[in-house]
Design a protein around this motif. Structure first.
Motif, PDB file in Angstrom:
ATOM      1  N   LEU A 182     136.366  46.633 -62.221  1.00  0.00           N
ATOM      2  CA  LEU A 182     135.347  46.977 -63.214  1.00  0.00           C
ATOM      3  C   LEU A 182     136.011  47.675 -64.389  1.00  0.00           C
ATOM      4  O   LEU A 182     136.759  48.647 -64.208  1.00  0.00           O
ATOM      5  CB  LEU A 182     134.295  47.907 -62.595  1.00  0.00           C
ATOM      6  N   VAL A 183     135.752  47.165 -65.592  1.00  0.00           N
ATOM      7  CA  VAL A 183     136.288  47.765 -66.812  1.00  0.00           C
ATOM      8  C   VAL A 183     135.126  48.123 -67.729  1.00  0.00           C
ATOM      9  O   VAL A 183     134.302  47.261 -68.059  1.00  0.00           O
ATOM     10  CB  VAL A 183     137.262  46.823 -67.547  1.00  0.00           C
ATOM     11  N   VAL A 184     135.050  49.381 -68.125  1.00  0.00           N
ATOM     12  CA  VAL A 184     134.011  49.850 -69.043  1.00  0.00           C
ATOM     13  C   VAL A 184     134.681  50.199 -70.362  1.00  0.00           C
ATOM     14  O   VAL A 184     135.468  51.155 -70.429  1.00  0.00           O
ATOM     15  CB  VAL A 184     133.264  51.072 -68.471  1.00  0.00           C
ATOM     16  N   ASP A 185     134.397  49.428 -71.383  1.00  0.00           N
ATOM     17  CA  ASP A 185     134.944  49.655 -72.720  1.00  0.00           C
ATOM     18  C   ASP A 185     133.857  50.307 -73.557  1.00  0.00           C
ATOM     19  O   ASP A 185     132.960  49.635 -74.072  1.00  0.00           O
ATOM     20  CB  ASP A 185     135.390  48.325 -73.333  1.00  0.00           C
ATOM     21  N   VAL A 186     133.932  51.636 -73.675  1.00  0.00           N
ATOM     22  CA  VAL A 186     132.879  52.386 -74.359  1.00  0.00           C
ATOM     23  C   VAL A 186     132.877  52.081 -75.851  1.00  0.00           C
ATOM     24  O   VAL A 186     131.819  51.978 -76.470  1.00  0.00           O
ATOM     25  CB  VAL A 186     133.056  53.897 -74.110  1.00  0.00           C
ATOM     26  N   THR A 187     134.046  51.931 -76.439  1.00  0.00           N
ATOM     27  CA  THR A 187     134.122  51.668 -77.879  1.00  0.00           C
ATOM     28  C   THR A 187     133.466  50.342 -78.232  1.00  0.00           C
ATOM     29  O   THR A 187     132.690  50.238 -79.192  1.00  0.00           O
ATOM     30  CB  THR A 187     135.587  51.666 -78.348  1.00  0.00           C
ATOM     31  N   ALA A 188     133.733  49.296 -77.450  1.00  0.00           N
ATOM     32  CA  ALA A 188     133.140  47.978 -77.695  1.00  0.00           C
ATOM     33  C   ALA A 188     131.799  47.806 -77.012  1.00  0.00           C
ATOM     34  O   ALA A 188     131.119  46.807 -77.229  1.00  0.00           O
ATOM     35  CB  ALA A 188     134.092  46.879 -77.207  1.00  0.00           C
ATOM     36  N   ARG A 189     131.417  48.794 -76.163  1.00  0.00           N
ATOM     37  CA  ARG A 189     130.189  48.724 -75.375  1.00  0.00           C
ATOM     38  C   ARG A 189     130.143  47.423 -74.569  1.00  0.00           C
ATOM     39  O   ARG A 189     129.176  46.673 -74.608  1.00  0.00           O
ATOM     40  CB  ARG A 189     128.942  48.874 -76.242  1.00  0.00           C
ATOM     41  N   ARG A 190     131.228  47.202 -73.800  1.00  0.00           N
ATOM     42  CA  ARG A 190     131.314  46.026 -72.941  1.00  0.00           C
ATOM     43  C   ARG A 190     131.677  46.459 -71.532  1.00  0.00           C
ATOM     44  O   ARG A 190     132.511  47.340 -71.332  1.00  0.00           O
ATOM     45  CB  ARG A 190     132.375  45.035 -73.440  1.00  0.00           C
ATOM     46  N   CYS A 191     131.056  45.803 -70.568  1.00  0.00           N
ATOM     47  CA  CYS A 191     131.356  46.042 -69.164  1.00  0.00           C
ATOM     48  C   CYS A 191     131.790  44.701 -68.575  1.00  0.00           C
ATOM     49  O   CYS A 191     131.061  43.709 -68.692  1.00  0.00           O
ATOM     50  CB  CYS A 191     130.127  46.584 -68.445  1.00  0.00           C
ATOM     51  N   THR A 192     132.977  44.663 -67.965  1.00  0.00           N
ATOM     52  CA  THR A 192     133.480  43.410 -67.444  1.00  0.00           C
ATOM     53  C   THR A 192     133.959  43.569 -66.007  1.00  0.00           C
ATOM     54  O   THR A 192     134.375  44.647 -65.591  1.00  0.00           O
ATOM     55  CB  THR A 192     134.650  42.864 -68.294  1.00  0.00           C
ATOM     56  N   LEU A 193     133.897  42.470 -65.256  1.00  0.00           N
ATOM     57  CA  LEU A 193     134.472  42.381 -63.924  1.00  0.00           C
ATOM     58  C   LEU A 193     135.533  41.291 -63.981  1.00  0.00           C
ATOM     59  O   LEU A 193     135.217  40.102 -64.100  1.00  0.00           O
ATOM     60  CB  LEU A 193     133.402  42.019 -62.892  1.00  0.00           C
ATOM     61  N   HIS A 194     136.807  41.721 -63.968  1.00  0.00           N
ATOM     62  CA  HIS A 194     137.925  40.780 -64.045  1.00  0.00           C
ATOM     63  C   HIS A 194     137.720  39.806 -65.208  1.00  0.00           C
ATOM     64  O   HIS A 194     137.790  38.587 -65.054  1.00  0.00           O
ATOM     65  CB  HIS A 194     138.072  40.025 -62.726  1.00  0.00           C
ATOM     66  N   GLU A 195     137.423  40.377 -66.381  1.00  0.00           N
ATOM     67  CA  GLU A 195     137.269  39.652 -67.646  1.00  0.00           C
ATOM     68  C   GLU A 195     135.967  38.869 -67.759  1.00  0.00           C
ATOM     69  O   GLU A 195     135.738  38.208 -68.770  1.00  0.00           O
ATOM     70  CB  GLU A 195     138.471  38.730 -67.902  1.00  0.00           C
ATOM     71  N   HIS A 196     135.107  38.919 -66.746  1.00  0.00           N
ATOM     72  CA  HIS A 196     133.788  38.287 -66.853  1.00  0.00           C
ATOM     73  C   HIS A 196     132.790  39.367 -67.285  1.00  0.00           C
ATOM     74  O   HIS A 196     132.609  40.365 -66.582  1.00  0.00           O
ATOM     75  CB  HIS A 196     133.356  37.682 -65.518  1.00  0.00           C
ATOM     76  N   GLU A 197     132.158  39.158 -68.442  1.00  0.00           N
ATOM     77  CA  GLU A 197     131.264  40.199 -68.958  1.00  0.00           C
ATOM     78  C   GLU A 197     129.990  40.311 -68.128  1.00  0.00           C
ATOM     79  O   GLU A 197     129.382  39.307 -67.751  1.00  0.00           O
ATOM     80  CB  GLU A 197     130.904  39.916 -70.420  1.00  0.00           C
ATOM     81  N   VAL A 198     129.610  41.541 -67.854  1.00  0.00           N
ATOM     82  CA  VAL A 198     128.348  41.846 -67.174  1.00  0.00           C
ATOM     83  C   VAL A 198     127.369  42.300 -68.243  1.00  0.00           C
ATOM     84  O   VAL A 198     127.590  43.329 -68.895  1.00  0.00           O
ATOM     85  CB  VAL A 198     128.524  42.956 -66.112  1.00  0.00           C
ATOM     86  N   ARG A 199     126.308  41.550 -68.442  1.00  0.00           N
ATOM     87  CA  ARG A 199     125.348  41.869 -69.497  1.00  0.00           C
ATOM     88  C   ARG A 199     124.436  43.000 -69.016  1.00  0.00           C
ATOM     89  O   ARG A 199     123.710  42.843 -68.029  1.00  0.00           O
ATOM     90  CB  ARG A 199     124.524  40.636 -69.881  1.00  0.00           C
ATOM     91  N   LEU A 200     124.489  44.121 -69.721  1.00  0.00           N
ATOM     92  CA  LEU A 200     123.724  45.302 -69.351  1.00  0.00           C
ATOM     93  C   LEU A 200     122.853  45.751 -70.513  1.00  0.00           C
ATOM     94  O   LEU A 200     123.253  45.662 -71.678  1.00  0.00           O
ATOM     95  CB  LEU A 200     124.660  46.452 -68.958  1.00  0.00           C
ATOM     96  N   ARG A 201     121.662  46.262 -70.187  1.00  0.00           N
ATOM     97  CA  ARG A 201     120.833  46.899 -71.202  1.00  0.00           C
ATOM     98  C   ARG A 201     121.479  48.239 -71.569  1.00  0.00           C
ATOM     99  O   ARG A 201     122.349  48.728 -70.857  1.00  0.00           O
ATOM    100  CB  ARG A 201     119.417  47.086 -70.681  1.00  0.00           C
ATOM    101  N   PRO A 202     121.083  48.839 -72.710  1.00  0.00           N
ATOM    102  CA  PRO A 202     121.761  50.055 -73.181  1.00  0.00           C
ATOM    103  C   PRO A 202     121.899  51.152 -72.131  1.00  0.00           C
ATOM    104  O   PRO A 202     122.991  51.690 -71.918  1.00  0.00           O
ATOM    105  CB  PRO A 202     120.889  50.498 -74.367  1.00  0.00           C
ATOM    106  N   LYS A 203     120.813  51.510 -71.453  1.00  0.00           N
ATOM    107  CA  LYS A 203     120.896  52.582 -70.463  1.00  0.00           C
ATOM    108  C   LYS A 203     121.687  52.153 -69.239  1.00  0.00           C
ATOM    109  O   LYS A 203     122.362  52.968 -68.610  1.00  0.00           O
ATOM    110  CB  LYS A 203     119.499  53.051 -70.057  1.00  0.00           C
ATOM    111  N   GLU A 204     121.611  50.878 -68.876  1.00  0.00           N
ATOM    112  CA  GLU A 204     122.389  50.371 -67.751  1.00  0.00           C
ATOM    113  C   GLU A 204     123.883  50.457 -68.057  1.00  0.00           C
ATOM    114  O   GLU A 204     124.692  50.641 -67.150  1.00  0.00           O
ATOM    115  CB  GLU A 204     121.998  48.929 -67.431  1.00  0.00           C
ATOM    116  N   PHE A 205     124.257  50.326 -69.330  1.00  0.00           N
ATOM    117  CA  PHE A 205     125.660  50.458 -69.703  1.00  0.00           C
ATOM    118  C   PHE A 205     126.096  51.919 -69.680  1.00  0.00           C
ATOM    119  O   PHE A 205     127.213  52.245 -69.236  1.00  0.00           O
ATOM    120  CB  PHE A 205     125.901  49.888 -71.101  1.00  0.00           C
TER     121      PHE A 205
END
Length: 237
Positions: A142-165
């Protein structure tokens, strides 16, 4: 604290059909850089189709459509839209239904305009604050990129709503540590939050579902453990 700048707080009309409450919401939010009012759900949907907005103040008891249907429709179309439900419904099941429909916050009538405006400022501030965490945070796959506001699992993006992120953004910074409910409410919602924290439980449940879906199967996904009476912990793989 100054209200959000009008250019950055593009607000949908308040969807409220009660004339007395509507007048107060017209005066209060509009005077602080927000919006005017619509009496119907169809009016809000039409306004959303015409232009881009940041915030929706939504009553559930509307004369034409159910407010939950409006929330679901707009959440699907606009993942980053801030939705705040304003309603007289107080049962836990109604709160859960509103949050499950995509709402970020929930205020029960009667409520103070000061509280409403404070909540809106807090939500908007969190969306504009630049995080001090520049580097992406990795916990297992799991990678959480706060600056880009992206959450990925092994480079596959997990689409999250704002609070879920924002929940994993906080938990990942403290991976392996216990994080209290109070800390999560303060950092993700409002440092002056009072009343029920059920919004946290519902959002956490949604986050868990997204992190354990088909995209997660082959990877090392950190588990979120519930610490009864305290909060949560993001487990190190």
């Amino acid at each position: 604290m100054n209200p959000p700048d009008r250019a950055t707080a593009r607000c949908l009309p308040v969807v409220e059909d009660d004339e007395t409450i509507g007048r107060h919401l017209d005066i209060g939010p509009r005077g602080n850089g927000y919006a005017s009012r619509s009496r119907t759900g169809s009016g809000a949907l039409a306004a959303a189709a015409r232009s881009v907005h940041d915030v929706l103040l939504l009553d559930l008891g509307l004369p034409d459509v159910d407010g939950l249907d409006v929330a679901r429709t707009l959440r699907a179309r606009f993942p980053d839209l801030l939705i705040v439900i304003l309603t007289a419904r107080t049962d836990d099941i109604d709160v859960i239904a509103g949050l499950d429909a995509g709402a970020d916050d929930y205020l029960v009538k009667p409520f103070s305009l000061t509280v409403l405006l404070g909540r809106l400022r807090a939500h908007m501030r969190r969306r504009t604050i630049t995080s001090p965490w520049r580097e992406p945070i990795r916990v297992g796959d799991l990678v959480v990129d706060v600056t880009a506001r992206r959450c990925t699992l092994h480079e596959h993006e997990v689409r999250l709503r704002p609070k879920e992120f924002e929940l994993p953004a906080v938990l990942a910074r403290h991976a392996g540590e216990a994080v209290s409910r109070e800390t999560l409410m303060a950092e993700v919602w409002d440092e002056n939050w009072f009343g029920s924290t059920k919004t946290l439980d519902v959002t956490m449940a949604a986050l868990r579902r997204r992190l354990t879906g088909p995209v997660a199967q082959p990877y090392r996904v950190p588990r979120v453990t519930t610490l009864r009476g305290h909060g949560y912990r993001l487990e190190l793989p």
